[in-house]
Design an enzyme around this catalytic site. Structure first.
Site, PDB file in Angstrom:
ATOM      1  N   ASP A 164      84.038   1.342  49.715  1.00  0.00           N
ATOM      2  CA  ASP A 164      83.579   0.711  48.482  1.00  0.00           C
ATOM      3  C   ASP A 164      83.132  -0.718  48.752  1.00  0.00           C
ATOM      4  OD1 ASP A 164      83.081  -0.080  45.907  1.00  0.00           O
ATOM      5  OD2 ASP A 164      85.127   0.185  45.175  1.00  0.00           O
ATOM      6  N   ASP A 363      75.468  -1.438  45.925  1.00  0.00           N
ATOM      7  CA  ASP A 363      76.820  -0.901  45.723  1.00  0.00           C
ATOM      8  C   ASP A 363      76.908   0.537  46.214  1.00  0.00           C
ATOM      9  OD1 ASP A 363      79.526  -0.914  44.715  1.00  0.00           O
ATOM     10  OD2 ASP A 363      78.802   0.313  43.059  1.00  0.00           O
TER      11      ASP A 363
END
Length: 484
Positions: A164, A363
């Protein structure tokens, strides 16, 4: 003589036209020649086949794939280079869905929550001792997260962890568990590791936490809440982490979660690749890192690499930082084109303002790219303009308002969407990064969505098949298509 004079005149006139055309504004000249490399062939049949493949994998084949991947070894290109394998969730865990539409809905539900947490100015935090919410299974969600295998402890035991770029804290589910969700690997037992050390309350690692507690002992307790309602809570410790055969690092701060809930099903925890001080790149003093996200419906793997040189032909863009949100990696985007036509949007719409709002981030955890509403509307309308005679339109689906029925087509001609960065650098997206399948019958939608907030996000649908490199020393982001 007359023929020669006419030929010379025609040649001179032709050259004049070309020279004059070269001085036209780029947006106008591109709009006048939409056929020169401004569309791509999309393999509809192959994409539909991938939706069937991801649902047909059985538990035995998944275990065989996992065993094969565990046997793969990675060797460092230099003593300071670390590398681990990275996989889409579906290659390790069979999605619990009867059809691809159901899987799509679950991915979008996770994506909604993800974007909500990223676009909020702050996150709601709960002190560790206040968490009493019962565990809920997230197996039905089957989110589009990607896993990397990291060794923890001495002797090292390997765990599949969700990667992440929008988080900093690394954590694992730990014994003893007051509440733990289902994971692929055995739960980490700190008592079996000789390098496990609890972090004290006066440490710099404890001070770096957004939420910590030391009311019952000198051990630093941590808690992290995510926008979808997931959370992890436990004690902060330092451990030895290993990157396959490419090396190991001691004293990396990692959360030992005894109470964990949410949609991390299958992974043993989370590997934070953000820009904060507790992220893995920061703690191992990485000068760079890169990853390539394979098709989330595939059973293939790629690599997550630290301190390795990025591909020489990468499209480079400025890596920007926001002092008010240091976790995120912002990119210096100046414009977007569709079918070769630049969208009529101001360049500063992608800039961070003095309050820390706005900008556009890269992201790994967001599935669908979000653009400010005015930008999205312009992209959508321009895409439809160039696609209207080539792609049959159909009803929208969930957050997608622009969809197409390609059930009667094996291939399709799709307008090219491109990101434009400073220095006349351009990243042209493949057609498979522009349209996403909704079902197994041939319904595809434009893989972008609007956001009411000021923060835009480049999601993993647009990153698939591209190596994304973060040069932390020179503050550059590199995009290298087809370099998995």
């Amino acid at each position: 003589m007359a023929t020669s004079s006419f030929s010379n005149f025609f040649f001179s006139f032709f050259i004049l036209i070309i020279i004059s055309f070269s001085f036209l504004p780029s947006s106008l000249s591109r709009s006048l020649i939409p056929s020169l490399g401004h569309s791509q062939t999309f393999n509809v049949a192959k994409s539909i086949q991938s939706t069937l493949q991801v649902l047909s994998q059985n538990s035995k084949s998944l275990q065989q794939q996992k065993t094969t991947k565990q046997q793969q070894t990675l060797y460092p290109s230099s003593p300071s280079t670390f590398s681990v394998l990275i996989y889409p969730r579906s290659s390790l865990i069979k999605p619990q869905h009867n059809n691809y539409t159901s899987l799509t809905l679950s991915r979008l539900a996770r994506d909604f929550a993800r974007v909500s947490s990223l676009t909020k100015p702050g996150r709601t935090m709960i002190r560790p001792q206040e968490i009493q919410t019962p565990i809920t299974s997230g197996i039905s969600q089957g989110s589009g997260e990607y896993f990397a295998k990291l060794g923890v402890g001495q002797p090292a035991k390997e765990f599949y962890m969700a990667i992440d770029t929008g988080s900093d804290i690394n954590w694992l589910q730990c014994e003893p568990c007051s509440e733990c969700y289902q994971q692929t690997d055995p739960i980490f037992n700190p008592s079996e590791s000789s390098t496990y050390n609890r972090v004290t309350c006066d440490s710099s690692e404890c001070s770096a936490l957004d939420v910590s507690d030391c009311s019952t002992s000198d051990t630093c307790l941590y808690q992290v809440s995510y926008g979808d309602g997931s959370f992890t809570a436990g004690e902060l410790a330092t451990e030895r982490v290993s990157f396959g055969n490419s090396g190991s690092i001691n004293n990396v701060a990692i959360g030992c979660g005894h109470d964990n809930e949410g949609l991390f099903i299958g992974s043993a925890g989370l590997m934070g690749l953000g820009g904060g001080s507790l992220s893995l790149p920061s703690q191992i003093n990485a000068t760079s890192f890169s990853y390539c996200l394979v098709d989330k419906n595939s059973d293939s793997a790629s690599t997550l690499e630290f301190n390795s040189a990025g591909p020489s032909d990468a499209v480079l863009a400025p890596l920007l930082r926001n002092s008010k949100r240091n976790t995120f990696f912002y990119v210096g985007l100046e414009g977007i084109s569709v079918g070769g036509e630049m969208l009529p949007i101001p360049a500063n719409i992608f800039q961070v303002d003095e309050t820390g709002h706005g900008g556009i981030i890269v992201d790994s955890g967001t599935t669908v790219t979000r653009l400010q509403t005015t930008v999205y509307n312009s992209l959508r309308d321009t895409f439809v303009k160039y696609a209207q005679d080539k792609l049959p339109s159909t009803d929208g689906f969930m957050l997608f308002d622009t969809c197409f029925d390609l059930s009667s087509m094996k291939t399709a001609n799709v307008p090219t969407v491109a990101f434009h960065f400073s220095g006349d650098k351009k990243l042209s997206l493949h057609a498979k990064n522009t349209l996403v399948p909704i079902d197994s019958e041939g319904k595809f939608c434009l893989a972008f969505a609007p956001t009411d907030g000021s923060l835009a996000i480049i999601g993993n649908s647009q990153q698939q098949g591209t190596r994304v490199s973060y040069d932390l020393t020179n503050n550059l982001v590199g995009f290298s298509p087809d370099k998995c």
